[in-house]
Structures are given as structure tokens and as C-alpha cells.
Design an enzyme around this catalytic site. Structure first.
Site, PDB file in Angstrom:
ATOM      1  CE  LYS A 195      40.349  65.124   5.865  1.00 45.25           C
ATOM      2  NZ  LYS A 195      41.387  64.704   6.828  1.00 45.25           N
ATOM      3  N   GLY A 247      32.843  58.383   8.474  1.00 42.98           N
ATOM      4  CA  GLY A 247      33.295  59.044   9.699  1.00 42.98           C
ATOM      5  C   GLY A 247      32.148  59.193  10.665  1.00 42.98           C
ATOM      6  CB  SER A 248      31.758  61.409  13.566  1.00 47.16           C
ATOM      7  OG  SER A 248      31.953  62.657  12.955  1.00 47.16           O
ATOM      8  CB  THR A 249      26.449  60.428  13.255  1.00 51.64           C
ATOM      9  OG1 THR A 249      26.542  59.012  13.118  1.00 51.64           O
ATOM     10  CG2 THR A 249      25.039  60.869  12.926  1.00 51.64           C
ATOM     11  CD  GLU A 250      29.951  66.666  16.074  1.00 49.26           C
ATOM     12  OE1 GLU A 250      30.653  65.729  16.501  1.00 49.26           O
ATOM     13  OE2 GLU A 250      30.130  67.856  16.386  1.00 49.26           O
ATOM     14  N   GLY A 252      29.042  63.875   9.230  1.00 51.67           N
ATOM     15  CA  GLY A 252      28.197  63.433   8.114  1.00 51.67           C
ATOM     16  C   GLY A 252      26.992  64.344   7.941  1.00 51.67           C
ATOM     17  CD  GLU A 269      30.571  53.027   7.067  1.00 54.89           C
ATOM     18  OE1 GLU A 269      30.063  53.209   8.198  1.00 54.89           O
ATOM     19  OE2 GLU A 269      31.705  52.610   6.882  1.00 54.89           O
ATOM     20  CB  CYS A 303      31.509  52.277  11.759  1.00 57.12           C
ATOM     21  SG  CYS A 303      32.036  51.354  10.323  1.00 57.12           S
ATOM     22  CD  GLU A 400      30.430  55.067  16.355  1.00 53.45           C
ATOM     23  OE1 GLU A 400      30.497  56.258  16.031  1.00 53.45           O
ATOM     24  OE2 GLU A 400      30.485  54.138  15.534  1.00 53.45           O
TER      25      GLU A 400
END
Ligand code: NDP
Length: 491
Positions: A195, A247-250, A252, A269, A303, A400
């Protein structure tokens, strides 16, 4: 007096050199009005679509399918069938032929891909042309080389493919992230449902043409477009064996929660807040170039961007002066102009996020510097920004920003630099600038970052593993290490 000997005083010396625009033609790319979902080697008509635009001027480019959970299910089923019907048992040397072919076609069509990447994502054409495309092709070449050597990569461990890999990628390096994900998965004998990010689907959709040209069997790679709901449906699909997410930590963390206890393999990642550390014995002009590349490359949508600059106190003033002078020479503008250094911000939402964080920096007391810069009227733009007088506790030093915004902090000793650099929830990358090799090694051993660059920044190579510590995620992509997440072993 001969004509040539005459003093030429009357000829004014130009002081202000401006660049004429050098736009890359977009005619090389044929964008369709509407795209379906690429499932089982065919285009599936989606029930719902959304519009993808060019961030440089908000021009609508195409209608893109919003894949529903049922569409995702069809893609996973197609991937499962292709896996069982031969792809997983194909000899590695045969799989390698497809990967080599894909790599060659990407090279042949690189200008077309580069123009489309810059148009849909906003990054300068010189970056998509010189970085994204060559690296994407290099990943396919590199992993093609491994496809028939897996037993040598993991001696005595008898490697097998995992099955169907669900891959979710972001908008900052759309084609390159696709290559990072698809190349090792196929080399190891897996099939894929990928995706792309909602705002940058076009190069992934053009890549479907490459798959057909390479005559890859239908269903080995499936591309489902859509927003976060499509990503969530892929994560939740029970027939997916492995999820790879960038993508974003959130998001993830959310994916990790959802997969807990399912036995599915996962690599994440995520974000970063990299320290770029300049010691007083560094070559300053070289360091300034590295700092600029570290944070303004791809508008800071990176990133591993060097978003926290740590400068040894004794060189703080000359370094900041050089940096600010260099910023004045950055050309911000049309991503399709070959002279552009900093292109368009990827989306309105990302621009809002950058603005909000920059306002917080000003509010908390940092000093802002932005060079004089005329921004285009339409589209999403942000002036390259430097903050000085930044305290460690400020949000701009902690969070970030994912934009062209640098926070400058200082240190006195290597120990202090190390402590401050490691004082972050992230741990993706770091940079060290010094002429002493021993100091580089001392720092590199102690920095909690997956990648440490010395006297350079943002260098990538398919042979080199990439990944993070702490909230930057886990698992490695690239190199021999990048094969392991796509394999299981008889042990
Ligand atoms: P996201 O993490 O939301 O997006 C990454 C990918 O995940 C996209 O394809 C996204 O789809 C998809 N996605 C979103 N929600 C879910 C979900 N619940 N389950 C599965 N997949 C999902 O990043 P954003 O684009 O929202 O960016 C937000 C911030 O994240 C940025 O400001 C930046 O700080 C950071 N970021 C970090 C990146 C990195 O490389 N480390 C890359 C991108 C962003 P969709 O595009 O539709 O949202």
C-alpha cells in the site's frame, strides 16, 4: 592604444547572478484519468476513488482507488495463490531474472519515473533523478544477486520464504521505499501486497506497468491504494504472514499493538530526530554542506534527517554565520525545475504540522532565521529555517518536524555531545564531523543510532543495513540483514 588594452571599466561586473529556469518537460509521463487497484496482474475497479494532486500547485492529477477491506482481501488472496502456484518454489536463479529485469526497466524508464515522482510528491527533480531512481534500481539489482545465494547468506539455517508480505510505505520516498520493500521480499520467494501512501500513489501505479513489462507472474506483486483504512485492513488481514511498515511512530505503535500475539512477523521503520555533531576540528565548509544536505534534502521529509545540529561552542559563531549565508543560496521552487534545491511540502496536512511546530519554537523562545525567499503563490511551501538559542526541552528539539527546519544546540566536550545526542526517544541516525578518526570511532560506538555517518550525511547504499533503536523501530532493511525479515528457518 590597441582596443584590447583599453581598461574595461565601463563594463559592469554582474553582482547578482540569477538562474534561468530549467524546467524538465512533463510530457514524458502519461497520467491516466483514473487508476484501479493492481490485483492478480489485472486492474480491479474500485468502488470509491479520491483525487491525487501535485503539491507544487494543487493541480488534480488523477482519480485513485480507495481499496476497501474486501479489495485488500482479494489482493491478499491473489498473493497467496501466486505464492502457492509456483513463485515460492521457483529456483532462486529464476526469481533473480525477474528482479534483474525490473531493475533494468526502471533504469530505462528512469526519466519518466523521476518526473512523476517530483510531480506527485513535490521533491526536486534533481533528487528524484539522481537519488531516488538510481537507488531504487540498485536495490533490485542488489537483491537479484542474493536470490540464488540465500543458503550462503545463512549457512546451516535452511532459509524458506515467509509467505505473503503486507507492506505499507510513506510519502517521502514513494518509489524508493517500494523498492526497499519489494526487492528483498521477492528475492526470498515471498509474494507481496503493497500500500503506497495516500498522497503519493502514482509511481507505485506506474511500477505496475514495469511488472507487466518484466512479465512477472500475476499476483506476485499487488498494489492497493487508499488511505490509512486500507493500511489497517492489510494489517488486520489474517492471511498475511508478515507486515513491513515505514511511517510515523504513532501508527507503528498501533500496528505493533494489533499484531501482538498473532505470530505475524513485523518490521517497523519509524521516525527520528537525528543529531548532527560538529567538532571544532571539522572542515567547516564541508560540514556546512553536510548540514544543509542533512536537513534540507527532500524538504526535510526524511526520517533520518539531521534535524538537531550540535555545534562545539568554540566554532558556534563562524559555523552559524556560514550556514545562514549558505541558506541564502538555496533555491526554493518548482520541483520540476532542474535548478531547484528545495521543492514543495508534500501535503497541506504536513505543512500545517511544520507551521505548528515552528510557531512552538518561536513561542518557547528560540531565535528563528529564514533567508529572504519568494515562494510560489499556489501549492505548499515552507522557507528553509534555522533555529538558534534552542533548549533541549523545546518541542523543536524533541519532536520530529519532518520539514526543512533545523534546531541548533551547542556542547563543550565529546561526553556532553554524546549525552545530548542520545537524549531522545528516537535512535535512527546520527552524524559526526571531525578530522580525528579515533573520535569518530569513540562517538560511533556510543551513539544510540542505527546508522552513524562520519564527515558526510544521508548516504545510502543497498548493501548497507538501515533501521533504528527505541521509538525509531526495529528490524533492518538493506544489505544481508534486510533478507532476514523475509525468511523463516528450519532450526
Ligand atoms: P503515517 O504513519 O500515517 O503513514 C505511513 C503509511 O501508513 C501511509 O501509507 C499511511 O496511509 C499508512 N497508515 C496510516 N494509518 C494507518 C493504520 N492505522 N494502519 C496501517 N497503515 C496506516 O504517516 P503520515 O503520512 O500521517 O505522517 C505523519 C508524520 O509521520 C509525519 O509528519 C512524520 O513526522 C512522520 N513520518 C515518518 C516517516 C518515516 O519515514 N519515518 C514517513 C512518513 C511520515 P496514508 O498515507 O493514507 O495516511
Amino acid at each position: 592604444m590597441a582596443e584590447l588594452d583599453k581598461p574595461q571599466r565601463e563594463v559592469g561586473v554582474p553582482r547578482d547572478w540569477t538562474y534561468a529556469s530549467a524546467p524538465e518537460s512533463r510530457d514524458i509521463v502519461q497520467i491516466r484519468e483514473r487508476y484501479g487497484l493492481f490485483v492478480g496482474g489485472k486492474w480491479l475497479e474500485p468502488a470509491e476513488t479520491y483525487e491525487t494532486i501535485a503539491p507544487r500547485d494543487e493541480e488534480p492529477l488523477a482519480a485513485i482507488g480507495q481499496a476497501s477491506p474486501a479489495d485488500v482481501g482479494s489482493a491478499v488472496a491473489a498473493a497467496r495463490t501466486a505464492y502457492a502456484d509456483g513463485w515460492s518454489s521457483l529456483p532462486g536463479s529464476e526469481r533473480a531474472k525477474y528482479l534483474f529485469r525490473i531493475a533494468r526497466i526502471l533504469q530505462e524508464r528512469s526519466r519518466e519515473f523521476a518526473v512523476l515522482e517530483s510531480l506527485n510528491g513535490g521533491k526536486p527533480i534533481k533528487e528524484s533523478r539522481d537519488v531516488d531512481l538510481p537507488l531504487a534500481a540498485a536495490h533490485f539489482f542488489y537483491y537479484a544477486g542474493w536470490a540464488d545465494k540465500l543458503e550462503y547468506a545463512f549457512p546451516n539455517r535452511r532459509p524458506h520464504p515467509v509467505g505473503v508480505a503486507g507492506q505499507i510505505i510513506p510519502w517521502n520516498f514513494p518509489l524508493l521505499m517500494l523498492a526497499w520493500k519489494i526487492a528483498p521480499a521477492l528475492a526470498c520467494g515471498n509474494t507481496v501486497v503493497l500500500k503506497p501512501a495516500e498522497t503519493t500513489p502514482l509511481t507505485a501505479l506506474l511500477f505496475c506497468d514495469v511488472l507487466r513489462q518484466a512479465e512477472l507472474p500475476g499476483g506476485v506483486v499487488n498494489i492497493v491504494t487508499g488511505d490509512g483504512r486500507t493500511g489497517a485492513a492489510l494489517v488486520e488481514n489474517e492471511d498475511v504472514d508478515k507486515i513491513a511498515f515505514t511511517g510515523s511512530t504513532e501508527v507503528g505503535k498501533e500496528i505493533q499493538r494489533r499484531l501482538a500475539g498473532t505470530g505475524k512477523k513485523l518490521t517497523l521503520e519509524l521516525g527520528g530526530k537525528a543529531a548532527n555533531i560538529v567538532f571544532d576540528d571539522a572542515a567547516l565548509d564541508q560540514a556546512v554542506e553536510g548540514i544543509v544536505n542533512g536537513i534540507y534534502f527532500n524538504q526535510g521529509h526524511v526520517c533520518c534527517a539531521g534535524s538537531r545540529l550540535f555545534v562545539q561552542e568554540s566554532i558556534y559563531e563562524p559555523l552559524v554565520a556560514k550556514l545562514e549565508r549558505r541558506l541564502e543560496t538555496l533555491r526554493v521552487g518548482d520541483p520540476l525545475d532542474k535548478n531547484t534545491d528545495v521543492g514543495a511540502i508534500n501535503s497541506a496536512a504536513q505543512l500545517d504540522k511544520i507551521r505548528e511546530l515552528v510557531a512552538s519554537g518561536v513561542y518557547e523562545g528560540a531565535e528563528i532565521y529564514q533567508p529572504p525567499c519568494v515562494l510560489p503563490e499556489k501549492g505548499y511551501w515552507f522557507v528553509p529555517t534555522v533555529f538558534t538559542n534552542v533548549a533541549q526541552s523545546y518541542r523543536i528539539a524533541q519532536e520530529e518536524i519532518f520539514g526543512p527546519v533545523l534546531s541548533v544546540l551547542t556542547f563543550r566536550t565529546p561526553e556532553e555531545a554524546l549525552e545530548k545526542a542520545n537524549n531522545t526517544p528516537y535512535g535512527l541516525s546520527a552524524g559526526i564531523w571531525t578530522e580525528k578518526g579515533s573520535r569518530i570511532l569513540w562517538m560511533a560506538q556510543r551513539l544510540r543510532a542505527g546508522v552513524v555517518w562520519a564527515n558526510t550525511f544521508n548516504r545510502f547504499d543497498p548493501t548497507s543495513p538501515f533501521g533504528g533503536y527505541k521509538e525509531s523501530g526495529f528490524g533492518r532493511e538493506g544489505g544481508l540483514h534486510g533478507l532476514e525479515p523475509y525468511l523463516r528457518f528450519d532450526e
